[in-house]
Design a protein around this motif. Structure first.
Motif, PDB file in Angstrom:
ATOM      1  N   GLU A   1       0.572   4.039  -2.809  1.00 17.90           N
ATOM      2  CA  GLU A   1       0.209   5.383  -2.352  1.00 17.90           C
ATOM      3  C   GLU A   1       1.268   6.409  -2.771  1.00 17.90           C
ATOM      4  O   GLU A   1       0.932   7.549  -3.139  1.00 17.90           O
ATOM      5  CB  GLU A   1       0.025   5.380  -0.836  1.00 17.90           C
ATOM      6  CG  GLU A   1      -0.418   6.711  -0.243  1.00 17.90           C
ATOM      7  CD  GLU A   1      -1.788   7.175  -0.707  1.00 17.90           C
ATOM      8  OE1 GLU A   1      -2.128   8.344  -0.473  1.00 17.90           O
ATOM      9  OE2 GLU A   1      -2.521   6.363  -1.324  1.00 17.90           O
ATOM     10  N   THR A   2       2.527   6.015  -2.766  1.00 12.84           N
ATOM     11  CA  THR A   2       3.587   6.912  -3.237  1.00 12.84           C
ATOM     12  C   THR A   2       3.393   7.225  -4.712  1.00 12.84           C
ATOM     13  O   THR A   2       3.526   8.387  -5.147  1.00 12.84           O
ATOM     14  CB  THR A   2       4.963   6.280  -3.003  1.00 12.84           C
ATOM     15  OG1 THR A   2       5.165   6.080  -1.596  1.00 12.84           O
ATOM     16  CG2 THR A   2       6.074   7.176  -3.547  1.00 12.84           C
TER      17      THR A   2
ATOM     18  N   LEU B   1      -5.557   1.985   4.362  1.00 10.15           N
ATOM     19  CA  LEU B   1      -5.970   3.158   3.585  1.00 10.15           C
ATOM     20  C   LEU B   1      -6.508   4.266   4.482  1.00 10.15           C
ATOM     21  O   LEU B   1      -6.227   5.449   4.266  1.00 10.15           O
ATOM     22  CB  LEU B   1      -7.016   2.749   2.542  1.00 10.15           C
ATOM     23  CG  LEU B   1      -6.502   1.859   1.406  1.00 10.15           C
ATOM     24  CD1 LEU B   1      -7.642   1.415   0.499  1.00 10.15           C
ATOM     25  CD2 LEU B   1      -5.435   2.574   0.586  1.00 10.15           C
TER      26      LEU B   1
ATOM     27  N   ILE C   1       0.834  -1.203   0.000  1.00 12.16           N
ATOM     28  CA  ILE C   1       0.000   0.000   0.000  1.00 12.16           C
ATOM     29  C   ILE C   1       0.867   1.251   0.000  1.00 12.16           C
ATOM     30  O   ILE C   1       0.552   2.244  -0.667  1.00 12.16           O
ATOM     31  CB  ILE C   1      -0.966  -0.004   1.201  1.00 12.16           C
ATOM     32  CG1 ILE C   1      -2.013  -1.115   1.028  1.00 12.16           C
ATOM     33  CG2 ILE C   1      -1.652   1.346   1.357  1.00 12.16           C
ATOM     34  CD1 ILE C   1      -2.882  -0.979  -0.211  1.00 12.16           C
ATOM     35  N   SER C   2       1.986   1.233   0.702  1.00  5.86           N
ATOM     36  CA  SER C   2       2.902   2.370   0.721  1.00  5.86           C
ATOM     37  C   SER C   2       3.456   2.641  -0.680  1.00  5.86           C
ATOM     38  O   SER C   2       3.555   3.799  -1.109  1.00  5.86           O
ATOM     39  CB  SER C   2       4.050   2.113   1.692  1.00  5.86           C
ATOM     40  OG  SER C   2       4.985   3.164   1.666  1.00  5.86           O
TER      41      SER C   2
ATOM     42  N   VAL D   1      -3.803   6.341   6.019  1.00  4.95           N
ATOM     43  CA  VAL D   1      -3.097   7.338   5.194  1.00  4.95           C
ATOM     44  C   VAL D   1      -4.080   8.379   4.637  1.00  4.95           C
ATOM     45  O   VAL D   1      -3.803   9.031   3.635  1.00  4.95           O
ATOM     46  CB  VAL D   1      -2.296   6.677   4.052  1.00  4.95           C
ATOM     47  CG1 VAL D   1      -1.137   5.885   4.616  1.00  4.95           C
ATOM     48  CG2 VAL D   1      -3.186   5.804   3.175  1.00  4.95           C
TER      49      VAL D   1
ATOM     50  N   LYS E   1     -10.092   9.777  -1.098  1.00  2.54           N
ATOM     51  CA  LYS E   1      -9.261  10.890  -0.634  1.00  2.54           C
ATOM     52  C   LYS E   1      -9.393  12.026  -1.654  1.00  2.54           C
ATOM     53  O   LYS E   1      -9.130  11.832  -2.844  1.00  2.54           O
ATOM     54  CB  LYS E   1      -7.799  10.479  -0.511  1.00  2.54           C
ATOM     55  CG  LYS E   1      -6.878  11.607  -0.038  1.00  2.54           C
ATOM     56  CD  LYS E   1      -5.413  11.213  -0.128  1.00  2.54           C
ATOM     57  CE  LYS E   1      -5.040  10.200   0.938  1.00  2.54           C
ATOM     58  NZ  LYS E   1      -3.574   9.916   0.935  1.00  2.54           N
TER      59      LYS E   1
ATOM     60  N   TYR F   1      -7.623   8.175   3.870  1.00  4.10           N
ATOM     61  CA  TYR F   1      -8.813   7.903   3.060  1.00  4.10           C
ATOM     62  C   TYR F   1     -10.058   7.826   3.952  1.00  4.10           C
ATOM     63  O   TYR F   1      -9.994   7.326   5.079  1.00  4.10           O
ATOM     64  CB  TYR F   1      -8.668   6.581   2.296  1.00  4.10           C
ATOM     65  CG  TYR F   1      -7.730   6.661   1.119  1.00  4.10           C
ATOM     66  CD1 TYR F   1      -8.219   6.846  -0.166  1.00  4.10           C
ATOM     67  CD2 TYR F   1      -6.352   6.552   1.296  1.00  4.10           C
ATOM     68  CE1 TYR F   1      -7.360   6.913  -1.250  1.00  4.10           C
ATOM     69  CE2 TYR F   1      -5.479   6.619   0.218  1.00  4.10           C
ATOM     70  CZ  TYR F   1      -5.989   6.803  -1.059  1.00  4.10           C
ATOM     71  OH  TYR F   1      -5.133   6.879  -2.120  1.00  4.10           O
TER      72      TYR F   1
ATOM     73  N   LYS G   1       0.332   9.604  -5.089  1.00  2.42           N
ATOM     74  CA  LYS G   1       0.628  10.965  -4.644  1.00  2.42           C
ATOM     75  C   LYS G   1       1.395  11.727  -5.717  1.00  2.42           C
ATOM     76  O   LYS G   1       1.083  12.892  -6.030  1.00  2.42           O
ATOM     77  CB  LYS G   1       1.431  10.923  -3.347  1.00  2.42           C
ATOM     78  CG  LYS G   1       1.703  12.296  -2.746  1.00  2.42           C
ATOM     79  CD  LYS G   1       2.420  12.170  -1.409  1.00  2.42           C
ATOM     80  CE  LYS G   1       2.679  13.550  -0.793  1.00  2.42           C
ATOM     81  NZ  LYS G   1       3.374  13.425   0.525  1.00  2.42           N
TER      82      LYS G   1
END
Length: 339
Positions: free
Chosen positions: A104-105, A135, A100-101, A138, A314, A140, A108
């Motif tokens: 998500e990077t 989620l 997920i990291s 971070v 988000k 959401y 972004k």
């Protein structure tokens, strides 16, 4: 630990082979669905990613960028609250935090460079449990939803006995009344069904899917059209999809003046029977509006189980997102009229 690679015509075969190794994948994650949506909606741009671990492809992330109006772009893991999210092969042990990291990077960076104003995941019930809390951690916002899923066990006789007695009675009434249910490949039948579908969607206040989308799914072998006829007239129909282990009931239509003959019950039983005979493990009846108690009760009469899943959203650009929120109702009415 994980890297992401855009899906291209050169590596598309990797997607098709990987996606079938993810046990919960459905027709909505395949490339046929991707191509059908891209061809049917100019506002949808597929942005699929392959997931790699040590240079080996272990999964993928299906997604679309929706541009309903100039300058407003929304990244959705799948349109219409259909399941998206990471699709990872069953044999791989996933480090969910790291995965997920990594995604998500990417999101972004991409949302900043490409002007995406909203990011939205819709996860399957299993993936909601696996990735959902990560989620929300971070940023959401979670929206709870539910679908109804029937486990077939490949045994239509046992399922028949488990149906609510009113369903069995309705199927028998359809048969005694002379209602016949078949799967059809006729383009003329699709046209008749689609006209009926437009009437049904208008009656229910929904937004119709385009005929071209349905036709492409049928032509490429991930969908079937079941129709019920009475004295030679098509009185109901249901477009359903099939892939991997799951049959999904999708677009339904019927003529209200013939409902007394119970064609919809006959169609549901026809599709469930086919799913059992063909070895599919699950029949997904689809999400229901929480306020539609009649629809929910109808699905549960077949002993389909209410199954929770979630969407995660988000907002990246509140101003652009508000432009879409203000315009969505009007644009949907225009689109419905055009259909």
């Amino acid at each position: 630990m994980y890297t992401l690679e855009p899906l291209t015509p050169q590596n598309c075969d990797d997607w098709n082979s990987i996606i079938q190794q993810y046990p919960n994948s459905t027709a909505f994650q395949g490339t046929t669905w991707r191509d059908a949506l891209a061809n049917s909606f100019k506002q949808l741009d597929p942005v699929y990613l392959l997931i790699k671990q040590d240079e080996s492809v272990i999964g993928g992330v299906p997604a679309f960028v929706f541009e309903p109006m100039p300058g407003v772009r929304l990244w959705h893991s799948m349109p219409w609250n259909l399941f998206g999210g990471p699709q990872v092969v069953d044999s791989v042990q996933v480090d969910t935090v790291s995965l997920i990291s990594t995604i998500e990077t990417y999101l972004k960076t991409a949302s900043s460079e490409k002007g995406w104003c909203e990011l939205c995941w819709t996860l399957s019930p299993e993936d909601t449990k696996k990735y959902g809390d990560l989620l929300t951690d971070v940023g959401y916002e979670r929206t709870e939803r539910f679908t109804h899923i029937l486990k077939t066990n490949g045994d239509v006789d046992t399922l028949w006995r488990a149906y609510n007695k009113r369903v069995r009675g309705a199927v028998r009434k359809a048969q005694k009344s002379g209602v016949e249910v078949i799967d059809t490949e006729s383009d003329a039948d699709l046209s008749t069904f689609y006209d009926m579908y437009l009437i049904t969607v208008k009656r229910l206040g929904g937004t119709p899917k385009p005929r071209a989308l349905m036709k492409m799914l049928l032509q490429h072998g991930v969908a079937k059209l079941a129709i019920a006829t009475y004295q030679g007239t098509i009185i109901a129909g249901l477009l359903y999809l099939y892939f991997n282990r799951t049959v999904t009931l999708w677009c339904e239509a019927s003529l209200s003046e013939y409902l007394q003959y119970r064609p919809n019950n006959a169609i549901f039983h026809h599709i469930i029977t086919w799913a059992c005979k063909e070895g599919y493990e699950w029949v997904d009846f689809g999400a229901s509006p929480p306020e539609n108690e009649g629809l929910i009760a109808h699905k549960e009469q077949y002993r389909a189980q209410k199954t929770d899943f979630c969407s995660y959203t988000k907002v990246v650009s509140p101003f652009k997102r508000s432009l879409w929120a203000c315009s969505e109702g009007m644009l949907r009415k225009i689109y419905t009229w055009l259909q």
